[in-house]
Design a protein around this motif. Sequence first.
Motif, mmCIF file in Angstrom:
data_model
loop_
_atom_site.group_PDB
_atom_site.id
_atom_site.type_symbol
_atom_site.label_atom_id
_atom_site.label_comp_id
_atom_site.label_asym_id
_atom_site.label_seq_id
_atom_site.Cartn_x
_atom_site.Cartn_y
_atom_site.Cartn_z
ATOM 1 N N VAL A 140 1.921 2.649 0.671
ATOM 2 C CA VAL A 140 1.092 3.359 0.268
ATOM 3 C C VAL A 140 1.119 4.763 -0.242
ATOM 4 O O VAL A 140 2.106 5.660 0.229
ATOM 5 N N LEU A 141 0.705 5.106 -1.402
ATOM 6 C CA LEU A 141 0.995 6.353 -2.128
ATOM 7 C C LEU A 141 -0.421 7.067 -1.994
ATOM 8 O O LEU A 141 -1.429 6.550 -2.659
ATOM 9 N N VAL A 142 -0.329 8.330 -1.304
ATOM 10 C CA VAL A 142 -1.252 9.216 -0.943
ATOM 11 C C VAL A 142 -0.929 10.483 -1.421
ATOM 12 O O VAL A 142 0.207 10.708 -1.301
ATOM 13 N N ARG B 28 12.951 -8.588 -1.069
ATOM 14 C CA ARG B 28 11.800 -7.866 -0.597
ATOM 15 C C ARG B 28 11.105 -7.839 -1.834
ATOM 16 O O ARG B 28 11.625 -7.526 -3.000
ATOM 17 N N LEU B 29 9.745 -7.937 -1.875
ATOM 18 C CA LEU B 29 8.561 -7.725 -2.802
ATOM 19 C C LEU B 29 7.872 -6.817 -2.355
ATOM 20 O O LEU B 29 7.378 -7.108 -1.006
ATOM 21 N N GLY B 30 7.686 -5.527 -2.561
ATOM 22 C CA GLY B 30 7.343 -4.360 -2.243
ATOM 23 C C GLY B 30 5.727 -4.270 -3.173
ATOM 24 O O GLY B 30 6.126 -4.079 -4.326
ATOM 25 N N LEU B 31 4.805 -4.171 -2.582
ATOM 26 C CA LEU B 31 3.528 -3.536 -3.442
ATOM 27 C C LEU B 31 3.160 -1.989 -3.039
ATOM 28 O O LEU B 31 3.133 -1.847 -1.478
ATOM 29 N N VAL B 32 3.073 -1.349 -3.891
ATOM 30 C CA VAL B 32 2.466 0.018 -3.651
ATOM 31 C C VAL B 32 1.328 0.342 -3.808
ATOM 32 O O VAL B 32 0.664 0.009 -4.972
ATOM 33 N N PHE B 33 0.394 0.610 -2.904
ATOM 34 C CA PHE B 33 -1.097 0.718 -3.019
ATOM 35 C C PHE B 33 -1.499 2.091 -3.392
ATOM 36 O O PHE B 33 -0.778 2.867 -2.854
ATOM 37 N N ASP B 34 -2.600 2.406 -4.070
ATOM 38 C CA ASP B 34 -3.061 3.689 -4.320
ATOM 39 C C ASP B 34 -4.038 3.973 -3.325
ATOM 40 O O ASP B 34 -5.052 3.624 -3.237
ATOM 41 N N GLY B 35 -3.645 4.925 -2.522
ATOM 42 C CA GLY B 35 -4.206 5.634 -1.354
ATOM 43 C C GLY B 35 -5.175 6.604 -1.780
ATOM 44 O O GLY B 35 -5.743 7.419 -0.986
ATOM 45 N N GLY B 36 -5.019 7.229 -2.915
ATOM 46 C CA GLY B 36 -5.839 8.109 -3.424
ATOM 47 C C GLY B 36 -5.260 9.614 -3.029
ATOM 48 O O GLY B 36 -4.266 9.692 -2.649
#
Length: 146
Positions: free
Chosen positions: A11-13, A79-87
């Motif tokens: 998560v990118l916050v 690995r497969l990494g998903l970076v989610f938008d944490g806002g």
Amino acid sequence: MRASRELGCLVLVRNPRGDVLLVDPDYMDGLILPGGAAGPNEPPHLAAARHLREETGLTLRLTDVLAVDFTPADRYLERLGLVFDGGTVTTTRLAVPPQHRSGLLGARFVPTPELPDVMAPAQAARVAEALANRSLPLLLHGQRSG
């Protein structure tokens, strides 16, 4: 025999200044985005939200992906990494569990120009790409998540 793979859910916050929230794991050098592996049949957005809550105390609804990062197997699993938008969050209060339970030394917001100084090169590059991209919706069985 099939290769072992892991789905990383990160998560990118950011805070209002644009600083990025990073955690400091005791098991590796450098800071990283909050997150971790999804469990069997665990939807990736829920895994990312769970890890974020466990590592920082933040509870966020995650629906968009900023980056997808494939890492071939070396000394770890493929690995497969998903970076989610944490806002953007306005809180300065983070609730990091004790190190003996979490494996974390702490968490903090880091200004973007300092990211290459506190992260491994691949980690910093992942964050830079995520910051530069527009988000894409996460789909589960063809439908928007959340």
